[in-house]
Design a protein around this motif. Structure first.
Motif, PDB file in Angstrom:
ATOM      1  N   ILE A  57       1.768   2.066  -3.514  1.00  0.00           N
ATOM      2  CA  ILE A  57       0.597   2.550  -4.257  1.00  0.00           C
ATOM      3  C   ILE A  57       0.297   3.998  -3.899  1.00  0.00           C
ATOM      4  N   LEU A  58       0.333   4.321  -2.604  1.00  0.00           N
ATOM      5  CA  LEU A  58       0.051   5.696  -2.171  1.00  0.00           C
ATOM      6  C   LEU A  58       1.078   6.676  -2.732  1.00  0.00           C
ATOM      7  N   ARG A  59       2.328   6.247  -2.831  1.00  0.00           N
ATOM      8  CA  ARG A  59       3.367   7.111  -3.408  1.00  0.00           C
ATOM      9  C   ARG A  59       3.110   7.368  -4.887  1.00  0.00           C
ATOM     10  N   ASP A  60       2.542   6.363  -5.571  1.00  0.00           N
ATOM     11  CA  ASP A  60       2.206   6.539  -6.991  1.00  0.00           C
ATOM     12  C   ASP A  60       1.010   7.464  -7.177  1.00  0.00           C
ATOM     13  N   ILE A  61       0.059   7.400  -6.272  1.00  0.00           N
ATOM     14  CA  ILE A  61      -1.179   8.177  -6.398  1.00  0.00           C
ATOM     15  C   ILE A  61      -0.970   9.641  -6.004  1.00  0.00           C
ATOM     16  N   PHE A  62      -0.271   9.869  -4.898  1.00  0.00           N
ATOM     17  CA  PHE A  62      -0.140  11.217  -4.341  1.00  0.00           C
ATOM     18  C   PHE A  62       1.308  11.701  -4.394  1.00  0.00           C
ATOM     19  N   GLU A  63       1.528  12.852  -5.003  1.00  0.00           N
ATOM     20  CA  GLU A  63       2.866  13.456  -5.028  1.00  0.00           C
ATOM     21  C   GLU A  63       3.357  13.795  -3.626  1.00  0.00           C
ATOM     22  N   ASN A 115       5.681   5.836   5.334  1.00  0.00           N
ATOM     23  CA  ASN A 115       5.512   6.909   4.364  1.00  0.00           C
ATOM     24  C   ASN A 115       5.561   8.241   5.086  1.00  0.00           C
ATOM     25  N   SER A 150      -3.025  18.848  -0.723  1.00  0.00           N
ATOM     26  CA  SER A 150      -3.347  18.105  -1.941  1.00  0.00           C
ATOM     27  C   SER A 150      -4.013  16.755  -1.679  1.00  0.00           C
ATOM     28  N   ILE A 151      -3.979  16.293  -0.438  1.00  0.00           N
ATOM     29  CA  ILE A 151      -4.581  14.998  -0.096  1.00  0.00           C
ATOM     30  C   ILE A 151      -5.841  15.263   0.721  1.00  0.00           C
ATOM     31  N   GLU A 177       0.830  -1.201   0.000  1.00  0.00           N
ATOM     32  CA  GLU A 177       0.000   0.000   0.000  1.00  0.00           C
ATOM     33  C   GLU A 177       0.868   1.256   0.000  1.00  0.00           C
ATOM     34  N   GLU A 192      -8.654  10.842   3.444  1.00  0.00           N
ATOM     35  CA  GLU A 192      -7.564   9.937   3.078  1.00  0.00           C
ATOM     36  C   GLU A 192      -6.436   9.997   4.108  1.00  0.00           C
TER      37      GLU A 192
END
Length: 125
Positions: A65-71, A85, A92-93, A62, A97
């Motif tokens: 995945i979170l690093r890919d979704i959110f800058e 993380n 931005s988030i 996860e 979330e």
């Protein structure tokens, strides 16, 4: 999510406490003496950024995945990058979330405790 809202959310977790074992400016949030989050302005107390940074424990799959979704989610600063993380609170988030990530961090830490401690904590969740 503003830092005062985040602090309140972190401390509302059952048996949560906060201290500064790494020095002034770096809040460490624990559940029964096990760390589930850190919070500081900038790079964990270096104030190199106008944004607050929170380190949260995360399942390794996860986390990626979170690093890919959110800058604004990067590998854990000064932490095991596979299991932590860093979330940069730049707006931005979505708040929901961020709260979900905090909840997951808390529950991951609790899941590694003794059954007795898990039971005493989870009855309040």
């Amino acid at each position: 999510m503003e830092n005062h809202e985040l602090k309140r959310y972190l401390l509302n977790k059952p048996f949560a406490s906060v201290g500064q074992p790494f020095g002034e400016g770096i809040d460490v949030y624990k559940v029964k003496d096990k760390m589930f989050a850190t919070l500081a302005l900038g790079k964990m107390g270096q104030e190199s950024s106008a944004h607050w940074w929170v380190n949260l424990k995360c399942d390794p799959d996860e986390a990626a995945i979170l690093r890919d979704i959110f800058e604004a989610v990067i590998p854990g600063y000064h932490m095991n990058k596979r299991h932590w993380n860093t979330v940069i609170l730049d707006g931005s988030i979505p708040q929901g979330e961020i709260e979900r990530m905090i909840d997951n961090s808390f529950l991951l830490v609790v899941s590694k405790m003794t059954k007795k401690d898990q039971t005493s904590i989870l009855v309040h969740v």
